[in-house]
Design a protein around this motif. Sequence first.
Motif, PDB file in Angstrom:
ATOM      1  N   GLU A  12       0.821  -1.198   0.000  1.00 48.66           N
ATOM      2  CA  GLU A  12       0.000   0.000   0.000  1.00 48.66           C
ATOM      3  C   GLU A  12       0.862   1.258   0.000  1.00 48.66           C
ATOM      4  OE1 GLU A  12      -2.633  -0.053   3.286  1.00 48.66           O
ATOM      5  OE2 GLU A  12      -3.725  -1.831   2.639  1.00 48.66           O
ATOM      6  N   ARG A  13       0.395   2.255  -0.752  1.00 45.54           N
ATOM      7  CA  ARG A  13       1.041   3.558  -0.727  1.00 45.54           C
ATOM      8  C   ARG A  13       0.016   4.559  -0.219  1.00 45.54           C
ATOM      9  NH1 ARG A  13       4.450   0.489  -1.185  1.00 45.54           N
ATOM     10  NH2 ARG A  13       6.226   0.449  -2.629  1.00 45.54           N
ATOM     11  N   HIS A  14       0.426   5.392   0.701  1.00 42.74           N
ATOM     12  CA  HIS A  14      -0.513   6.291   1.354  1.00 42.74           C
ATOM     13  C   HIS A  14      -0.290   7.742   0.949  1.00 42.74           C
ATOM     14  CE1 HIS A  14      -1.841   2.932   3.679  1.00 42.74           C
ATOM     15  NE2 HIS A  14      -0.666   2.781   4.273  1.00 42.74           N
ATOM     16  N   ARG A  15      -1.345   8.517   1.156  1.00 45.94           N
ATOM     17  CA  ARG A  15      -1.280   9.966   0.993  1.00 45.94           C
ATOM     18  C   ARG A  15      -1.363  10.559   2.398  1.00 45.94           C
ATOM     19  NH1 ARG A  15      -1.841  11.472  -4.175  1.00 45.94           N
ATOM     20  NH2 ARG A  15      -2.677  13.553  -3.696  1.00 45.94           N
ATOM     21  N   ILE A  16      -0.242  11.106   2.850  1.00 47.53           N
ATOM     22  CA  ILE A  16      -0.038  11.444   4.264  1.00 47.53           C
ATOM     23  C   ILE A  16       0.117  12.946   4.421  1.00 47.53           C
ATOM     24  CG2 ILE A  16       1.440  11.082   6.283  1.00 47.53           C
ATOM     25  CD1 ILE A  16       2.492   8.515   4.728  1.00 47.53           C
ATOM     26  N   LEU A  17      -0.643  13.518   5.349  1.00 46.28           N
ATOM     27  CA  LEU A  17      -0.518  14.935   5.662  1.00 46.28           C
ATOM     28  C   LEU A  17      -0.073  15.068   7.113  1.00 46.28           C
ATOM     29  CD1 LEU A  17      -0.994  17.678   4.241  1.00 46.28           C
ATOM     30  CD2 LEU A  17      -3.241  17.746   5.339  1.00 46.28           C
ATOM     31  N   ALA A  39       8.581   9.417   1.889  1.00 47.54           N
ATOM     32  CA  ALA A  39       8.605   9.710   0.456  1.00 47.54           C
ATOM     33  C   ALA A  39       9.484   8.711  -0.278  1.00 47.54           C
ATOM     34  CB  ALA A  39       9.101  11.136   0.223  1.00 47.54           C
ATOM     35  N   GLU A  40      10.641   8.378   0.300  1.00 40.68           N
ATOM     36  CA  GLU A  40      11.533   7.404  -0.332  1.00 40.68           C
ATOM     37  C   GLU A  40      10.900   6.019  -0.395  1.00 40.68           C
ATOM     38  OE1 GLU A  40      15.144   7.647   1.875  1.00 40.68           O
ATOM     39  OE2 GLU A  40      15.584   9.700   1.203  1.00 40.68           O
ATOM     40  N   ALA A  41       9.980   5.737   0.532  1.00 47.00           N
ATOM     41  CA  ALA A  41       9.282   4.454   0.533  1.00 47.00           C
ATOM     42  C   ALA A  41       8.084   4.441  -0.411  1.00 47.00           C
ATOM     43  CB  ALA A  41       8.822   4.111   1.951  1.00 47.00           C
ATOM     44  N   GLY A  42       7.845   5.546  -1.122  1.00 50.80           N
ATOM     45  CA  GLY A  42       6.809   5.574  -2.146  1.00 50.80           C
ATOM     46  C   GLY A  42       5.515   6.237  -1.754  1.00 50.80           C
ATOM     47  N   HIS A  43       5.451   6.847  -0.579  1.00 44.85           N
ATOM     48  CA  HIS A  43       4.232   7.506  -0.135  1.00 44.85           C
ATOM     49  C   HIS A  43       4.231   8.969  -0.588  1.00 44.85           C
ATOM     50  CE1 HIS A  43       3.425   3.990   2.372  1.00 44.85           C
ATOM     51  NE2 HIS A  43       4.700   4.054   2.728  1.00 44.85           N
ATOM     52  N   ALA A  44       3.040   9.520  -0.778  1.00 47.17           N
ATOM     53  CA  ALA A  44       2.884  10.937  -1.114  1.00 47.17           C
ATOM     54  C   ALA A  44       2.669  11.704   0.190  1.00 47.17           C
ATOM     55  CB  ALA A  44       1.700  11.145  -2.047  1.00 47.17           C
ATOM     56  N   VAL A  45       3.529  12.690   0.438  1.00 42.30           N
ATOM     57  CA  VAL A  45       3.544  13.357   1.739  1.00 42.30           C
ATOM     58  C   VAL A  45       3.379  14.865   1.565  1.00 42.30           C
ATOM     59  CG1 VAL A  45       4.798  13.624   3.918  1.00 42.30           C
ATOM     60  CG2 VAL A  45       5.135  11.563   2.538  1.00 42.30           C
ATOM     61  N   GLY A  46       2.648  15.483   2.492  1.00 44.97           N
ATOM     62  CA  GLY A  46       2.515  16.931   2.536  1.00 44.97           C
ATOM     63  C   GLY A  46       2.567  17.427   3.964  1.00 44.97           C
ATOM     64  N   LEU A  47       2.761  18.739   4.134  1.00 40.36           N
ATOM     65  CA  LEU A  47       2.864  19.351   5.450  1.00 40.36           C
ATOM     66  C   LEU A  47       1.900  20.520   5.575  1.00 40.36           C
ATOM     67  CD1 LEU A  47       6.770  19.719   5.818  1.00 40.36           C
ATOM     68  CD2 LEU A  47       5.375  17.718   6.365  1.00 40.36           C
ATOM     69  N   VAL A  48       1.390  20.728   6.789  1.00 37.08           N
ATOM     70  CA  VAL A  48       0.681  21.948   7.148  1.00 37.08           C
ATOM     71  C   VAL A  48       1.298  22.450   8.445  1.00 37.08           C
ATOM     72  CG1 VAL A  48      -1.499  23.024   7.789  1.00 37.08           C
ATOM     73  CG2 VAL A  48      -1.486  21.173   6.112  1.00 37.08           C
TER      74      VAL A  48
END
Length: 397
Positions: A12-17, A39-48
């Motif tokens: 699974e690849r996650h979209r993580i905030l 991110a290196e493990a393939g997940h899409a990451v963002g910050l707030v």
Amino acid sequence: MTDLSSRIGTGERHRILHVFRAPVGGLFRHVVDLTRLQAEAGHAVGLVCDASTGGERAERALADLGPHLALGVTRIPMRRNPHASDLGALRAVRERALAEQVDVLHGHGAKGGVFARLAPLGRAGRTVIRAYTPHGGSYNYRPGTPLHRLYMAAEQMMARTTDLFLFESEYVASRHAAFAGGAPRLQRIVHNGLAEAEFAPVETAADPFDLVYVGELREAKGLPVLLRALAKVRAQGREMRLLMVGSGPDTESLAAMAENLGLRHAIAFEPPQAIRPVLGRGRVMVVPSLAESLPYVVLEAAAAAQPLVATNVGGIPEIFGSLSGDLVPPGDCEALSVAIMRILDEEPAIREGRARALSEALRMRFSMNRMATDVLCGYAAAFRAKRVRAAQAPVTA
């Protein structure tokens, strides 16, 4: 690419905030490290995070992190204490989470935990997990005080919307159990982690300071106690010098206190900077904190085999392990001055040998890859638990 996802047995690849307030200090370092590895493990990451703190140093760090942020970075005003503007921040987190279709909302620190766990997502939130890493935060308030009771009542309420607690220390986990009440839905202890390069010893500079402090310039860090301890030592005829590196809300009052204690020529104040070069400019690192969770500054200094004097608070004994008997009671000026003189008067071989032993003890327990793997394992367990709850929920007409 790292093999973190393969280690937890899922493709699974996650979209993580990740949501947090201030892009400074150990909390920010934790988020930065976690973001890179996820991110290196393939997940899409963002910050707030907050728009007003961190200054140029935070801007540079966020710019460097940019290539790892598939979901970008959103900066909005966030107050340290509860404020009416929190409602606007909550809406901004909600809008960002919905726009990016995230499936993990991970709050860090008290404010980030509020926004990540309470942002209303409606039907879209049914498959989202909400994770929380306290980093001390509200758990560090003195038990029994009105603020502590208020914040623990809030934590008890928000626990119902928390799919996963990722406590950074056994200490904070025990504080949650004791004061927030009830068993969390799912929890893990995930210690802060270090990169292998951080275990390389630092070289001591020529003509070093006797003591070095690195961190926020706040009274909660025990700095008035340190200044009084330094004055006590110097009153005994010891010409001891201290380098203080950092910034914070109490900078001016601490400088005034140093002046009143006759320490103006014994202390050098410098702005925040990378820790490893600073460590080499002092013979002993001192951490006089009155409250902590699992401070990176202690981990980083200990990993680099820097001799340490630290207080027995929070998760610091978890770092020192079998050497925790060397820790000093918090707020005790006399004990701190005695500990400082004792370590400086030791034979260098004894002092440095103990520092190397602590560094080696940390190597296996505080790995950055282990930290990231444990977080992803926690996410996977939370998703499984959510699916089980959904399958067991009664079907409504």
